[in-house]
Write an enzyme that holds these catalytic residues in place. Structure first.
Site, PDB file in Angstrom:
ATOM      1  N   HIS A 108       0.872  -1.197   0.000  1.00  0.00           N
ATOM      2  CA  HIS A 108       0.000   0.000   0.000  1.00  0.00           C
ATOM      3  C   HIS A 108       0.896   1.231   0.000  1.00  0.00           C
ATOM      4  O   HIS A 108       1.525   1.558   0.997  1.00  0.00           O
ATOM      5  CB  HIS A 108      -0.892   0.000   1.242  1.00  0.00           C
ATOM      6  CG  HIS A 108      -1.862   1.145   1.280  1.00  0.00           C
ATOM      7  ND1 HIS A 108      -3.212   0.967   1.462  1.00  0.00           N
ATOM      8  CD2 HIS A 108      -1.687   2.481   1.155  1.00  0.00           C
ATOM      9  CE1 HIS A 108      -3.822   2.137   1.466  1.00  0.00           C
ATOM     10  NE2 HIS A 108      -2.909   3.079   1.274  1.00  0.00           N
TER      11      HIS A 108
ATOM     12  N   HIS B  30       1.500   5.408  -1.637  1.00  0.00           N
ATOM     13  CA  HIS B  30       1.126   6.600  -2.406  1.00  0.00           C
ATOM     14  C   HIS B  30       2.392   7.198  -3.016  1.00  0.00           C
ATOM     15  O   HIS B  30       3.303   7.594  -2.284  1.00  0.00           O
ATOM     16  CB  HIS B  30       0.466   7.645  -1.502  1.00  0.00           C
ATOM     17  CG  HIS B  30      -0.812   7.149  -0.889  1.00  0.00           C
ATOM     18  ND1 HIS B  30      -2.040   7.339  -1.486  1.00  0.00           N
ATOM     19  CD2 HIS B  30      -1.045   6.450   0.243  1.00  0.00           C
ATOM     20  CE1 HIS B  30      -2.983   6.784  -0.735  1.00  0.00           C
ATOM     21  NE2 HIS B  30      -2.403   6.235   0.323  1.00  0.00           N
ATOM     22  N   LEU B  31       2.415   7.267  -4.349  1.00  0.00           N
ATOM     23  CA  LEU B  31       3.594   7.831  -5.024  1.00  0.00           C
ATOM     24  C   LEU B  31       3.334   9.211  -5.601  1.00  0.00           C
ATOM     25  O   LEU B  31       4.269   9.887  -6.013  1.00  0.00           O
ATOM     26  CB  LEU B  31       4.058   6.907  -6.153  1.00  0.00           C
ATOM     27  CG  LEU B  31       4.819   5.643  -5.756  1.00  0.00           C
ATOM     28  CD1 LEU B  31       5.150   4.827  -6.993  1.00  0.00           C
ATOM     29  CD2 LEU B  31       6.087   5.983  -4.983  1.00  0.00           C
ATOM     30  N   ARG B  32       2.042   9.604  -5.679  1.00  0.00           N
ATOM     31  CA  ARG B  32       1.668  10.899  -6.296  1.00  0.00           C
ATOM     32  C   ARG B  32       2.104  10.958  -7.756  1.00  0.00           C
ATOM     33  O   ARG B  32       2.259   9.938  -8.399  1.00  0.00           O
ATOM     34  CB  ARG B  32       2.254  12.092  -5.500  1.00  0.00           C
ATOM     35  CG  ARG B  32       2.120  12.009  -3.989  1.00  0.00           C
ATOM     36  CD  ARG B  32       0.709  11.868  -3.503  1.00  0.00           C
ATOM     37  NE  ARG B  32       0.630  12.047  -2.054  1.00  0.00           N
ATOM     38  CZ  ARG B  32      -0.348  11.603  -1.297  1.00  0.00           C
ATOM     39  NH1 ARG B  32      -1.352  10.919  -1.818  1.00  0.00           N
ATOM     40  NH2 ARG B  32      -0.348  11.815  -0.006  1.00  0.00           N
TER      41      ARG B  32
ATOM     42  N   ASN C 241      -5.293   7.393  -5.857  1.00  0.00           N
ATOM     43  CA  ASN C 241      -6.008   8.631  -5.471  1.00  0.00           C
ATOM     44  C   ASN C 241      -5.264   9.887  -5.915  1.00  0.00           C
ATOM     45  O   ASN C 241      -4.956  10.769  -5.122  1.00  0.00           O
ATOM     46  CB  ASN C 241      -6.300   8.660  -3.955  1.00  0.00           C
ATOM     47  CG  ASN C 241      -5.052   8.670  -3.090  1.00  0.00           C
ATOM     48  OD1 ASN C 241      -4.007   8.153  -3.491  1.00  0.00           O
ATOM     49  ND2 ASN C 241      -5.151   9.248  -1.900  1.00  0.00           N
TER      50      ASN C 241
ATOM     51  N   LYS D 293      -9.252  -0.251  -5.733  1.00  0.00           N
ATOM     52  CA  LYS D 293      -9.315   0.383  -4.424  1.00  0.00           C
ATOM     53  C   LYS D 293     -10.685   1.000  -4.173  1.00  0.00           C
ATOM     54  O   LYS D 293     -11.186   1.780  -4.993  1.00  0.00           O
ATOM     55  CB  LYS D 293      -8.239   1.480  -4.336  1.00  0.00           C
ATOM     56  CG  LYS D 293      -8.204   2.244  -3.022  1.00  0.00           C
ATOM     57  CD  LYS D 293      -7.695   1.386  -1.875  1.00  0.00           C
ATOM     58  CE  LYS D 293      -7.860   2.073  -0.520  1.00  0.00           C
ATOM     59  NZ  LYS D 293      -6.726   2.855  -0.120  1.00  0.00           N
TER      60      LYS D 293
ATOM     61  N   HIS E  74     -10.448   0.954   1.913  1.00  0.00           N
ATOM     62  CA  HIS E  74     -10.217   1.940   2.970  1.00  0.00           C
ATOM     63  C   HIS E  74     -11.409   1.815   3.916  1.00  0.00           C
ATOM     64  O   HIS E  74     -12.505   2.280   3.612  1.00  0.00           O
ATOM     65  CB  HIS E  74     -10.110   3.356   2.406  1.00  0.00           C
ATOM     66  CG  HIS E  74      -9.833   4.377   3.476  1.00  0.00           C
ATOM     67  ND1 HIS E  74      -8.625   5.025   3.592  1.00  0.00           N
ATOM     68  CD2 HIS E  74     -10.588   4.819   4.507  1.00  0.00           C
ATOM     69  CE1 HIS E  74      -8.656   5.836   4.644  1.00  0.00           C
ATOM     70  NE2 HIS E  74      -9.845   5.729   5.216  1.00  0.00           N
TER      71      HIS E  74
ATOM     72  N   HIS F 283      -4.524  -0.846   5.834  1.00  0.00           N
ATOM     73  CA  HIS F 283      -4.115  -0.118   7.043  1.00  0.00           C
ATOM     74  C   HIS F 283      -5.093  -0.278   8.202  1.00  0.00           C
ATOM     75  O   HIS F 283      -5.723   0.692   8.623  1.00  0.00           O
ATOM     76  CB  HIS F 283      -3.857   1.368   6.743  1.00  0.00           C
ATOM     77  CG  HIS F 283      -4.859   2.062   5.870  1.00  0.00           C
ATOM     78  ND1 HIS F 283      -6.201   2.064   6.126  1.00  0.00           N
ATOM     79  CD2 HIS F 283      -4.707   2.779   4.730  1.00  0.00           C
ATOM     80  CE1 HIS F 283      -6.829   2.749   5.200  1.00  0.00           C
ATOM     81  NE2 HIS F 283      -5.942   3.191   4.336  1.00  0.00           N
TER      82      HIS F 283
ATOM     83  N   LEU G  58      -4.906   8.950   8.167  1.00  0.00           N
ATOM     84  CA  LEU G  58      -6.222   8.314   8.216  1.00  0.00           C
ATOM     85  C   LEU G  58      -6.123   6.878   7.738  1.00  0.00           C
ATOM     86  O   LEU G  58      -5.466   6.648   6.716  1.00  0.00           O
ATOM     87  CB  LEU G  58      -7.228   9.100   7.354  1.00  0.00           C
ATOM     88  CG  LEU G  58      -7.610  10.469   7.919  1.00  0.00           C
ATOM     89  CD1 LEU G  58      -8.410  11.265   6.906  1.00  0.00           C
ATOM     90  CD2 LEU G  58      -8.374  10.333   9.235  1.00  0.00           C
TER      91      LEU G  58
ATOM     92  N   ASP H  58       1.474   2.551   3.532  1.00  0.00           N
ATOM     93  CA  ASP H  58       0.622   3.734   3.354  1.00  0.00           C
ATOM     94  C   ASP H  58       1.457   5.012   3.397  1.00  0.00           C
ATOM     95  O   ASP H  58       0.964   6.077   3.792  1.00  0.00           O
ATOM     96  CB  ASP H  58      -0.502   3.784   4.402  1.00  0.00           C
ATOM     97  CG  ASP H  58      -1.623   4.743   4.009  1.00  0.00           C
ATOM     98  OD1 ASP H  58      -1.671   5.159   2.843  1.00  0.00           O
ATOM     99  OD2 ASP H  58      -2.447   5.072   4.887  1.00  0.00           O
TER     100      ASP H  58
ATOM    101  N   HIS I  85       3.152  14.461   1.762  1.00  0.00           N
ATOM    102  CA  HIS I  85       2.561  15.789   1.572  1.00  0.00           C
ATOM    103  C   HIS I  85       3.685  16.792   1.818  1.00  0.00           C
ATOM    104  O   HIS I  85       4.527  16.549   2.685  1.00  0.00           O
ATOM    105  CB  HIS I  85       1.439  16.053   2.585  1.00  0.00           C
ATOM    106  CG  HIS I  85       0.240  15.179   2.411  1.00  0.00           C
ATOM    107  ND1 HIS I  85      -0.805  15.495   1.568  1.00  0.00           N
ATOM    108  CD2 HIS I  85      -0.086  13.991   2.964  1.00  0.00           C
ATOM    109  CE1 HIS I  85      -1.726  14.542   1.621  1.00  0.00           C
ATOM    110  NE2 HIS I  85      -1.320  13.613   2.454  1.00  0.00           N
TER     111      HIS I  85
ATOM    112  N   ALA J  39      -3.713  14.584   5.771  1.00  0.00           N
ATOM    113  CA  ALA J  39      -3.519  13.275   6.410  1.00  0.00           C
ATOM    114  C   ALA J  39      -2.460  12.484   5.674  1.00  0.00           C
ATOM    115  O   ALA J  39      -2.506  12.367   4.451  1.00  0.00           O
ATOM    116  CB  ALA J  39      -4.834  12.506   6.394  1.00  0.00           C
TER     117      ALA J  39
HETATM  118  O1  DOR Z   1      -3.404   9.328   5.836  1.00  0.00           O
HETATM  119  C1  DOR Z   1      -3.744   9.039   4.710  1.00  0.00           C
HETATM  120  N1  DOR Z   1      -3.194   9.638   3.630  1.00  0.00           N
HETATM  121  N2  DOR Z   1      -4.700   8.130   4.537  1.00  0.00           N
HETATM  122  C2  DOR Z   1      -5.219   7.868   3.341  1.00  0.00           C
HETATM  123  O2  DOR Z   1      -6.097   7.048   3.262  1.00  0.00           O
HETATM  124  C3  DOR Z   1      -4.795   8.627   2.151  1.00  0.00           C
HETATM  125  C4  DOR Z   1      -3.444   9.154   2.316  1.00  0.00           C
HETATM  126  C5  DOR Z   1      -3.063  10.192   1.281  1.00  0.00           C
HETATM  127  O3  DOR Z   1      -3.314   9.968   0.104  1.00  0.00           O
HETATM  128  O4  DOR Z   1      -2.488  11.215   1.650  1.00  0.00           O
HETATM  129 ZN    ZN Z   2      -3.347   5.044   1.692  1.00  0.00          ZN
END
Ligand code: DOR
Ligand code: ZN
Length: 346
Positions: free
Chosen positions: A14, A16-18, A42, A100, A137, A175, A220, A248, A252, A264
């Site tokens: 799991h 996130h690479l953006r 996302n 997802k 999620h 998560h 989150l 996860d 940011h 988050a």
């Molecule tokens: O803390 C989180 N950040 N929870 C998520 O489900 C999404 C993630 C994000 O994309 O920043």
């Molecule tokens: Zn996530």
């Protein structure tokens, strides 16, 4: 004296690479240690079609640091408009490894998520038929449900009904953050697994809130009370193959975390393996680490175990992690557990 621990190279189930500059900045932090990762869809706008996933995968591969070998395992973002034929074609082509489900409004960039779960039933049935797992999620978004209860309520009101309605569907509870989540997995051995993050194994809500509010621990689902963390740690160190690592890691920019309305996500990718080794060592369970990081995930997803290894090193004094990584004018703060870590990864 230095100790070492050799692990089959881990995967991150799991991540996130953006996109764009941020993707380029954070990708090496994962490819340094991990062979594969399930890539969260996302983005803004989200990755909803086969064409979107194919283009995003190409952008990830184009951003790869030279010399690293890494396979992004792509996912689609489930919406009430998802076309089952497009999804099935992406799965048959080997392009996507999972889909997802974000309940609408649950977290970062989840506005296009699902509000009416009956509307996605035909898609879920098709996924069950073709053997495509659903990554969930697991939080309800009702305003009247307290944020600390959202996972437990989701299990009762949404997850369990979905699994009863589509029993052949393979589901990953992403998560998990509560004893309720761990217990649900243990009680339902068929076609169900769960990922656990580094921060939920190391921290509870006191770490985030006592003596000042620490925005870099805000993610989150939110950190829960200590007994939940202990239940997650027990699950992760039990050797039960249904529990595996999904960091996860969610970068940011520091200014978006240290702001009036903090985004988050914890950016754990650079330190995840070192932190996990410390956590498992403290729990007297280093012998269970490789299962959690490198063996259980491939077994769930039906993929081969990686053939190379990483060597972790334990020093006599605590290691210092970089405070942030560069990302143009928007550096990203690296997760710091706030307790000594003696392990490091290459
Ligand atoms: O803390 C989180 N950040 N929870 C998520 O489900 C999404 C993630 C994000 O994309 O920043
Ligand atoms: Zn996530």
């Amino acid at each position: 004296m230095t100790h070492t621990l050799t692990l089959v190279r881990p995967d991150d189930w799991h991540l996130h690479l953006r996109d764009g500059a941020m993707l380029k900045a954070v990708l090496p932090e994962t490819t340094r240690h991990f062979a594969r990762a399930i890539i969260m869809p996302n983005l803004v706008p989200p990755v909803v079609t086969m064409a979107d996933a194919s283009a995003y995968k190409a952008r990830i591969l184009a951003a790869m640091p030279k010399g690293d070998s890494f396979t992004p395992l792509m996912t689609l973002y489930l919406t009430e408009e998802t076309n089952p034929d497009d999804l099935a074609a992406a799965h048959a082509a080997g392009l996507i490894s999972a889909v997802k489900l974000y309940p609408a409004g649950a977290t970062t960039n989840s506005a296009s998520g699902v509000a009416d779960f009956d509307k996605v039933r035909p898609v879920l049935e098709r996924m069950a038929e073709i053997g495509c797992p659903l990554c969930v999620h697991g939080e309800v978004t009702d305003r009247d449900i307290d944020i600390f209860d959202r996972e437990a309520v989701f299990i009762d009101r949404v997850l369990d009904p979905i699994r009863r309605a589509v029993p052949e569907l393979r589901v990953v509870m992403e998560h998990i953050t509560t004893k309720d989540g761990a217990d649900y997995v243990k009680a339902n051995p068929e076609r169900l697994g769960a990922t656990i993050t580094v921060q939920h194994l190391m921290l509870d809500r006191n770490d985030m809130l006592v003596g000042g509010m620490r925005p870099h621990y805000y993610c989150l689902p939110i950190l829960k009370r200590r007994d939940h963390r202990e239940a997650l740690l027990a699950a992760a160190t039990s050797g039960d193959a249904r529990f595996f690592l999904g960091t996860d890691s969610a970068p940011h920019p520091t200014h978006a975390k240290e702001s009036e309305c903090c985004s988050a996500g914890c950016f754990t990718a650079p330190v995840a393996l070192a932190c996990l080794a410390q956590t498992f060592d403290d729990a007297g369970a280093l012998d269970k680490l490789e299962g959690f990081t490198s063996l259980h995930g491939p077994a769930f997803y039906g993929l081969p175990v990686n053939t190379d290894t990483v060597i972790l090193t334990k020093s006599d004094s605590p290691v210092t992690f970089p405070k942030e990584i560069k990302n143009g004018a928007d550096p990203v703060t690296v997760f710091n557990p706030g307790s000594p870590v003696y392990w490091s990864a290459p």
